[in-house]
Motif scaffolding. Structure first.
Motif, PDB file in Angstrom:
ATOM      1  N   ASP A 293       0.834  -1.186   0.000  1.00  0.00           N
ATOM      2  CA  ASP A 293       0.000   0.000   0.000  1.00  0.00           C
ATOM      3  C   ASP A 293       0.874   1.243   0.000  1.00  0.00           C
ATOM      4  O   ASP A 293       1.760   1.403   0.849  1.00  0.00           O
ATOM      5  CB  ASP A 293      -0.905  -0.010   1.233  1.00  0.00           C
ATOM      6  N   THR A 509     -12.570   0.645   3.649  1.00  0.00           N
ATOM      7  CA  THR A 509     -11.783  -0.573   3.485  1.00  0.00           C
ATOM      8  C   THR A 509     -11.425  -0.741   2.008  1.00  0.00           C
ATOM      9  O   THR A 509     -12.103  -0.201   1.129  1.00  0.00           O
ATOM     10  CB  THR A 509     -12.568  -1.807   3.951  1.00  0.00           C
ATOM     11  N   PRO A 510     -10.373  -1.485   1.692  1.00  0.00           N
ATOM     12  CA  PRO A 510     -10.001  -1.678   0.283  1.00  0.00           C
ATOM     13  C   PRO A 510     -11.084  -2.370  -0.542  1.00  0.00           C
ATOM     14  O   PRO A 510     -11.161  -2.185  -1.755  1.00  0.00           O
ATOM     15  CB  PRO A 510      -8.741  -2.540   0.371  1.00  0.00           C
ATOM     16  N   ARG A 511     -11.929  -3.161   0.111  1.00  0.00           N
ATOM     17  CA  ARG A 511     -12.944  -3.919  -0.614  1.00  0.00           C
ATOM     18  C   ARG A 511     -14.319  -3.250  -0.575  1.00  0.00           C
ATOM     19  O   ARG A 511     -15.321  -3.853  -0.923  1.00  0.00           O
ATOM     20  CB  ARG A 511     -13.041  -5.333  -0.026  1.00  0.00           C
ATOM     21  N   GLY A 512     -14.375  -2.001  -0.127  1.00  0.00           N
ATOM     22  CA  GLY A 512     -15.650  -1.319  -0.011  1.00  0.00           C
ATOM     23  C   GLY A 512     -16.168  -1.359   1.411  1.00  0.00           C
ATOM     24  O   GLY A 512     -15.813  -2.238   2.196  1.00  0.00           O
ATOM     25  N   TYR A 515     -14.334   0.749   7.968  1.00  0.00           N
ATOM     26  CA  TYR A 515     -13.892   0.114   9.198  1.00  0.00           C
ATOM     27  C   TYR A 515     -14.735   0.621  10.371  1.00  0.00           C
ATOM     28  O   TYR A 515     -15.172   1.767  10.391  1.00  0.00           O
ATOM     29  CB  TYR A 515     -12.421   0.432   9.475  1.00  0.00           C
TER      30      TYR A 515
END
Length: 593
Positions: A293, A509-512, A515
């Motif tokens: 990242d 979050t990276p996946r949609g 958090y």
């Protein structure tokens, strides 16, 4: 000249008449002719000898005079006059707004090898390993005994290292002069400067080129000999920059944050006085980008490249636009009873709010429901136009090569729901520098400014008007109210009349999705609020502190007190005196004995 005849007819006839010899007359005339020719040749030769003698005299006099001048002058080594090397050229310095050096050049040397000239490969390899421990003996020995004719050993060496290599005494180890880029302040302003490296290299020179930041953006200017070495003057104040980084580092550690960023900008000129991003790096030894990242890389500029949903710092834009459009006034009562549903999507506040609040209270208490209802009055089109006017929908034009990459993330379908969520800072991702620009434009009297890293001289250029002076004043009063009696009470700094707005946004979050326990905490502020001179925006990535054994992540507990400490430290450095009322009368007073 009349040529003398050898047999004049009159004399010949007379001689014949008198019985003389005509041949004697011819012989006499021939003799006289030869004497005339001899005299002319002698005169010509004498003239040539005189001219030749004069020429020799002048030549010997010139040589003698030059020898006399040399004998009377001090001796010096002859110098060759030649053009500069086509590869190397002095790169201009970079200085701050007060002329202090941020980047300059240092003369140094490189070390390279001609393996075919190495006399003792084993001794040379061992000697170099002792001088440069990072080198490996096996690699050097293989190089020195191989078929290669040339190889670099070190691109840059110090004078002490150069002397140590000299003492090895091997003719196959050679040196080449070059310039290196030096950043005397280390990591201070690292993300602004970016760094430099070598481009085209030769054994006796190297081309220094910018690789990031202003070094790359102004690369042509810094390398242009037509500028005659004139330095590049930045708007940054080195003292303020160093103080901001120091306080920011302490705050990031105290708040257990993953990263942090801060921007200080002049609200009238758009000059960036300080721009810090942590973690940072030393541009003298610019690291290689690590895998994974990019947010975790010290090369990542969180203040400019990082685009995030910044939460409630957007609420002042919604309130100011509604006031400017005449839809509400600061005292207009708004229905804040929650939750407020748009379709199946609920809009809630972070804590219990009254069922009805004024626009002023909606901002100071940071009500999502109240802001959403105001946004509904504004509508989709007008909201887009206003945010674009503030510069929040396009990349900033600040003078860094990374600026075009910091493009705001807009909703793919800007619906009424988008308008509602954007009104309180969700659904639109921007950088910290965008917020600084927007706050400066809204609160400096209502004229747009453009952020810049170049020092501006002369009168500030007045930009287009975004709101009226009256709306700008009301917005400042609201932000002052947030600090004196709202969510940013920990940001108050006595004497500097701070106004600002906190913002806490859940981190995606990276996946949609988002958090549950990670936030971006921000505090956007101006000081002094009544007549602002500077805007400060501070952001913390994933902060968390414990108060009475309870985790606290909101900006009011994290970013706001950090912003207060930054203002407390940098305001005096900016020449601002605190306006503090004293209870002790000034002057001379009499006391009873």
């Amino acid at each position: 000249m009349t040529r003398r005849p050898l047999r004049p007819l009159a004399r010949i006839l007379k001689a014949r008449a008198e019985g003389g010899n005509p041949d004697a007359i011819e012989a006499e005339n021939l003799r006289l002719r030869h004497e005339e020719m001899r005299d002319k040749a002698r005169a010509r030769a004498e003239g040539r000898l005189v001219v030749l003698g004069a020429m020799f005299f002048l030549a010997f006099a010139t040589v003698g005079g030059r020898m006399g001048v040399l004998a009377a002058s001090e001796s010096s080594e002859p110098q060759v006059s030649a053009g500069g090397n086509p590869i190397i050229g002095t790169r201009a310095d970079i200085v701050d707004r007060n002329g202090r050096i941020l980047a300059t050049n240092l003369e140094t040397h490189s070390l390279y090898a001609h393996p075919q000239d190495i006399q003792n490969a084993e001794a040379a390899a061992r000697g170099l390993v002792e001088i440069f421990p990072e080198l490996k003996y096996e690699d050097l020995y293989e190089l020195f005994t191989g078929d290669r004719r040339f190889d670099w050993i070190r691109r840059e060496i110090s004078p002490e290292q150069m002397q140590a290599v000299h003492e090895i005494g091997d003719p196959g180890l050679l040196f080449g002069p070059r310039e290196m880029r030096l950043y005397p302040n280390g990591s201070v302003a690292a993300h602004i400067l970016g760094g430099a490296s070598y481009g085209t290299e030769g054994v006796s020179s190297a081309e220094v080129i910018g690789v990031a930041g202003v070094e790359k953006y102004f690369d042509n200017y810094l390398r242009d000999p037509a500028n005659e070495g004139a330095p590049l003057e930045l708007s940054v104040d080195l003292t303020v920059q160093a103080a901001v980084e120091r306080v920011l580092q302490g705050g990031m550690t105290l708040m257990n944050a993953k990263g942090a960023a801060a921007t200080v900008m002049n609200v009238h000129t758009g000059e960036v006085i300080a721009l810090a991003s942590l973690p940072d790096f030393d541009p003298n030894k610019r690291p290689v980008p690590p895998p994974g990242d990019r947010d975790d890389s010290p090369l990542f500029n969180r203040a400019m490249q990082g685009v995030y949903e910044l939460g409630s710092v957007f609420k002042i834009f919604t309130a100011a636009q509604a006031i400017e459009a005449g839809l509400v006034s600061p005292s207009t009562m708004i229905d804040t009873k929650g939750p407020f549903y748009w379709g199946r999507f609920p809009i809630r506040d972070s804590h219990r709010m009254p069922d009805e609040m004024s626009v002023f209270e909606v901002v100071t208490e940071s009500s999502n429901v109240g802001t959403a209802r105001i946004a509904q009055m504004i509508g989709v089109t007008r909201q887009q136009e206003f945010l674009r006017t503030l510069g929040l929908l396009d990349p900033t034009t600040v003078e860094m090569v990374e600026a075009p990459t910091a493009r705001p993330l807009l909703p793919p379908n800007w619906s009424e729901l988008s308008t509602i969520t954007i009104s309180y800072g969700h659904g639109l991702s921007v950088s910290q520098l965008h917020i600084a620009q927007a706050y400066a434009s809204l609160l400096n009297g209502g004229t747009r400014v453009t952020p810049t890293l170049v020092r501006r001289t002369g009168a500030p250029v007045v930009g287009e008007r975004v709101v009226s002076e009256q709306t700008s004043r009301v917005a400042r009063e609201m932000l002052r109210g947030v600090v004196t009696g709202g969510t940013a009470s920990l940001a108050d700094v006595p004497g500097y009349e701070v106004g600002g707005k906190t913002g806490t946004a859940d981190k995606p979050t990276p996946r949609g999705g988002y958090y549950d326990d990670r936030v971006i905490a921000s505090f956007a502020s101006i000081f002094p609020a009544s007549d602002p001179e500077y805007v400060l925006v501070v952001t913390l990535d994933e902060p968390m502190i414990s108060i009475l054994d309870e985790p606290r992540r909101t900006a009011g507990f994290t970013a706001a007190p950090l912003g207060a400490e930054l203002i407390r430290r940098v305001a005096p450095l900016l020449g601002m005196r605190p306006d503090v009322e004293t209870s002790v009368p000034l002057g001379v007073s009499l006391t009873a004995q």
